[in-house]
Design an enzyme around this catalytic site. Structure first.
Site, mmCIF file in Angstrom:
data_model
loop_
_atom_site.group_PDB
_atom_site.id
_atom_site.type_symbol
_atom_site.label_atom_id
_atom_site.label_comp_id
_atom_site.label_asym_id
_atom_site.label_seq_id
_atom_site.Cartn_x
_atom_site.Cartn_y
_atom_site.Cartn_z
ATOM 1 N N ALA A 69 0.868 -1.173 0.000
ATOM 2 C CA ALA A 69 0.000 0.000 0.000
ATOM 3 C C ALA A 69 0.910 1.229 0.000
ATOM 4 O O ALA A 69 2.084 1.144 0.370
ATOM 5 C CB ALA A 69 -0.896 -0.014 1.231
ATOM 6 N N GLY A 112 0.841 -5.031 0.942
ATOM 7 C CA GLY A 112 -0.338 -5.091 0.077
ATOM 8 C C GLY A 112 -0.053 -5.765 -1.257
ATOM 9 O O GLY A 112 -0.958 -6.318 -1.891
ATOM 10 N N GLU A 115 -0.422 -9.345 -0.581
ATOM 11 C CA GLU A 115 -1.857 -9.593 -0.371
ATOM 12 C C GLU A 115 -2.627 -9.561 -1.683
ATOM 13 O O GLU A 115 -3.579 -10.317 -1.883
ATOM 14 C CB GLU A 115 -2.397 -8.550 0.612
ATOM 15 C CG GLU A 115 -1.757 -8.713 1.985
ATOM 16 C CD GLU A 115 -2.067 -7.574 2.940
ATOM 17 O OE1 GLU A 115 -1.796 -6.408 2.588
ATOM 18 O OE2 GLU A 115 -2.592 -7.844 4.027
ATOM 19 N N GLU A 135 4.759 -5.036 7.267
ATOM 20 C CA GLU A 135 3.985 -4.007 7.986
ATOM 21 C C GLU A 135 4.455 -3.802 9.422
ATOM 22 O O GLU A 135 4.382 -2.698 9.950
ATOM 23 C CB GLU A 135 2.494 -4.371 7.983
ATOM 24 C CG GLU A 135 1.792 -4.187 6.644
ATOM 25 C CD GLU A 135 1.831 -5.428 5.772
ATOM 26 O OE1 GLU A 135 2.636 -6.352 6.029
ATOM 27 O OE2 GLU A 135 1.042 -5.469 4.811
HETATM 28 N N1 CAA Z 1 4.644 3.195 -0.626
HETATM 29 C C1 CAA Z 1 5.066 4.350 -1.162
HETATM 30 N N2 CAA Z 1 6.223 4.481 -1.833
HETATM 31 C C2 CAA Z 1 6.996 3.385 -1.942
HETATM 32 C C3 CAA Z 1 6.622 2.141 -1.396
HETATM 33 C C4 CAA Z 1 5.381 2.074 -0.708
HETATM 34 N N3 CAA Z 1 4.920 0.924 -0.192
HETATM 35 N N4 CAA Z 1 7.603 1.262 -1.664
HETATM 36 C C5 CAA Z 1 8.539 1.902 -2.352
HETATM 37 N N5 CAA Z 1 8.185 3.184 -2.534
HETATM 38 C C6 CAA Z 1 8.928 4.251 -3.209
HETATM 39 C C7 CAA Z 1 10.081 4.728 -2.361
HETATM 40 O O1 CAA Z 1 9.645 5.662 -1.412
HETATM 41 C C8 CAA Z 1 10.982 5.338 -3.413
HETATM 42 O O2 CAA Z 1 10.453 6.614 -3.750
HETATM 43 P P1 CAA Z 1 11.432 7.902 -3.839
HETATM 44 O O3 CAA Z 1 12.310 7.607 -5.009
HETATM 45 O O4 CAA Z 1 10.478 9.022 -4.061
HETATM 46 O O5 CAA Z 1 12.178 7.960 -2.563
HETATM 47 C C9 CAA Z 1 10.766 4.434 -4.617
HETATM 48 O O6 CAA Z 1 9.533 3.731 -4.374
HETATM 49 C C10 CAA Z 1 11.851 3.393 -4.772
HETATM 50 O O7 CAA Z 1 11.979 2.690 -3.537
HETATM 51 P P2 CAA Z 1 13.377 2.524 -2.769
HETATM 52 O O8 CAA Z 1 14.257 3.662 -3.061
HETATM 53 O O9 CAA Z 1 13.053 2.250 -1.339
HETATM 54 O O10 CAA Z 1 13.940 1.225 -3.496
HETATM 55 P P3 CAA Z 1 14.910 0.103 -2.890
HETATM 56 O O11 CAA Z 1 15.278 -0.772 -4.039
HETATM 57 O O12 CAA Z 1 15.976 0.728 -2.074
HETATM 58 O O13 CAA Z 1 13.982 -0.748 -1.864
HETATM 59 C C11 CAA Z 1 11.984 -1.894 -1.156
HETATM 60 C C12 CAA Z 1 12.881 -1.485 -2.340
HETATM 61 C C13 CAA Z 1 12.735 -2.864 -0.244
HETATM 62 C C14 CAA Z 1 10.760 -2.586 -1.745
HETATM 63 C C15 CAA Z 1 11.593 -0.641 -0.358
HETATM 64 O O14 CAA Z 1 11.091 0.343 -1.257
HETATM 65 C C16 CAA Z 1 10.541 -0.869 0.691
HETATM 66 O O15 CAA Z 1 10.851 -1.382 1.759
HETATM 67 N N6 CAA Z 1 9.266 -0.470 0.422
HETATM 68 C C17 CAA Z 1 8.198 -0.539 1.379
HETATM 69 C C18 CAA Z 1 7.704 -1.967 1.575
HETATM 70 C C19 CAA Z 1 6.608 -1.979 2.604
HETATM 71 O O16 CAA Z 1 6.812 -1.649 3.754
HETATM 72 N N7 CAA Z 1 5.408 -2.398 2.193
HETATM 73 C C20 CAA Z 1 4.262 -2.499 3.063
HETATM 74 C C21 CAA Z 1 3.452 -1.258 2.956
HETATM 75 S S1 CAA Z 1 2.138 -1.212 4.156
HETATM 76 C C22 CAA Z 1 0.899 -2.154 3.507
HETATM 77 O O17 CAA Z 1 1.009 -2.676 2.442
HETATM 78 C C23 CAA Z 1 -0.346 -2.264 4.335
HETATM 79 C C24 CAA Z 1 -1.288 -3.336 3.902
HETATM 80 O O18 CAA Z 1 -1.332 -4.402 4.469
HETATM 81 C C25 CAA Z 1 -2.244 -3.103 2.816
#
Ligand code: CAA
Length: 263
Positions: A69, A112, A115, A135
Site C-alpha cells: 500500500a 499489500g 496480499e 507491515e
Molecule cells: N509506498 C510508497 N512508496 C513506496 C513504497 C510504498 N509501499 N515502496 C517503495 N516506494 C517508493 C520509495 O519511497 C521510493 O520513492 P522515492 O524515489 O520518491 O524515494 C521508490 O519507491 C523506490 O523505492 P526505494 O528507493 O526504497 O527502493 P529500494 O530498491 O531501495 O527498496 C523496497 C525497495 C525494499 C521494496 C523498499 O522500497 C521498501 O521497503 N518499500 C516498502 C515496503 C513496505 O513496507 N510495504 C508495506 C506497505 S504497508 C501495507 O502494504 C499495508 C497493507 O497491508 C495493505
C-alpha cells in the site's frame, strides 16, 4: 476495454481470450495508492464483463509486482479517517470476479503487494520474486487480507514468522511452501508470457465450467467440508444442463476436439 486510458495501470489483450493488466507506477515500485486500486477495480470489472475474455493476468514490472500500500498516502491518516472511509475495503471487490485471475509476480510483492497476489486465483513467480509482510516494521499489521490468506496458504507457523518479523521470503521458499503454483524460468517478461499462456489455455475451455470450477475451489476456503462437498455436487449436477457438457462428452466419444459455445 483495452482502449481506456489509465494513469496507474496499462491494459491490453495479448492473446485471444486473455486480458492483461500491468501495474504501472514504476517510480513508486507500484505502490498501491487509492487511485491505482480504483483503476485496477475498474479494469478488472471491464474484463470480467467482457464475453470475449476468459481469464485475466495481473502483473507489475520486472523489479516490483507491488511494494505494498502507498505509505506516503497513509502516513498522516488517523483512525477516524481510515475507519470512517472504510480504508482498503474496496480491495476485496476483486475476490468476487467470475473469471480466473492469474498473478505474474516478479520482484517485490510486499505488504499489500503480497496480499494482492494472494487475492488472485493462481500465482506464478519469477525466480526473482520476493514475498513479505513488512507491515510490522511500520508499526502496523497486514490490512489487505495477508494474515488470513497466508495462514490458509502456508500454515500458522510460517505466517506468524512472516507477519511478526517482517522477513521477506524468496520465490524458492514460497514455492516450497505451496504459496505459488511454480517458479518460471529466468528472464525479463518470462513470468508474464507463461501467465498469458496459462490464461489462454483456461480461456479455451468452456467458460461456464471454468467459472463454476473457480467458484467451487474458492468455496473450500469459506465452507465446512460437508457444505463444500454438497455445493460442489450441486454445481456439478447443474453443468449437465449446459450445451458445453453435451459437446465436451460427445467430442470425447467421437475422438475430436470439443468446440465449446459457453452455453
Ligand atoms: N509506498 C510508497 N512508496 C513506496 C513504497 C510504498 N509501499 N515502496 C517503495 N516506494 C517508493 C520509495 O519511497 C521510493 O520513492 P522515492 O524515489 O520518491 O524515494 C521508490 O519507491 C523506490 O523505492 P526505494 O528507493 O526504497 O527502493 P529500494 O530498491 O531501495 O527498496 C523496497 C525497495 C525494499 C521494496 C523498499 O522500497 C521498501 O521497503 N518499500 C516498502 C515496503 C513496505 O513496507 N510495504 C508495506 C506497505 S504497508 C501495507 O502494504 C499495508 C497493507 O497491508 C495493505
Amino acid at each position: 476495454s483495452d482502449t481506456k486510458q489509465y494513469s496507474n495501470i496499462l491494459t491490453s489483450t495479448p492473446e485471444a481470450g486473455v486480458g492483461l493488466i500491468t501495474l504501472n507506477r514504476p517510480k513508486a515500485l507500484n505502490a498501491l495508492s487509492s487511485p491505482l486500486f480504483a483503476e485496477l477495480n475498474e479494469a478488472l470489472a471491464d474484463f470480467d464483463a467482457d464475453d470475449s475474455i476468459g481469464a485475466i493476468v495481473l502483473t507489475g514490472s520486472d523489479r516490483a509486482f507491488a511494494a505494498g500500500a502507498d505509505i506516503k498516502e497513509m502516513k498522516d491518516k488517523k483512525f477516524s479517517d481510515v475507519y470512517k472511509n472504510r480504508f482498503l475495503e474496496n480491495w476485496t471487490t476483486m475476490t468476487h470476479l467470475r473469471k480466473p485471475l492469474i498473478a505474474a509476480v516478479s520482484g517485490y510483492a510486499l505488504g499489500g503487494g503480497c496480499e494482492l497476489a494472494l487475492m488472485c486465483d493462481i500465482i506464478l513467480a519469477s525466480p526473482t520474486a520476493v514475498f513479505g509482510q513488512p507491515e510490522i516494521n511500520l508499526g502496523i499489521i497486514p490490512g489487505g487480507g495477508g494474515s488470513q490468506r497466508l495462514a490458509r496458504a502456508i500454515g500458522k507457523s510460517r505466517t506468524m514468522e512472516m507477519v511478526l518479523t517482517g522477513r521477506n521470503v524468496t520465490a524458492q521458499e514460497a514455492d516450497k511452501w505451496g504459496m505459488v503454483s511454480k517458479i518460471v524460468g529466468e528472464g525479463e517478461g518470462v513470468v508474464v508470457k507463461e501467465a498469458v499462456d496459462l490464461a489462454k489455455n483456461i480461456a479455451s475451455k468452456g467458460q461456464i465450467a471454468v467459472q463454476a470450477g473457480k467458484e467451487v475451489v474458492n468455496a473450500a476456503y469459506e465452507l465446512t467440508l460437508a457444505e463444500g462437498l454438497r455445493f460442489e455436487r450441486r454445481l456439478f449436477h447443474a453443468l449437465f444442463a449446459t450445451k458445453d457438457q453435451k459437446e465436451g462428452m460427445a467430442a470425447f466419444v467421437e475422438k475430436r476436439k470439443a468446440n465449446f459455445s459457453n452455453l
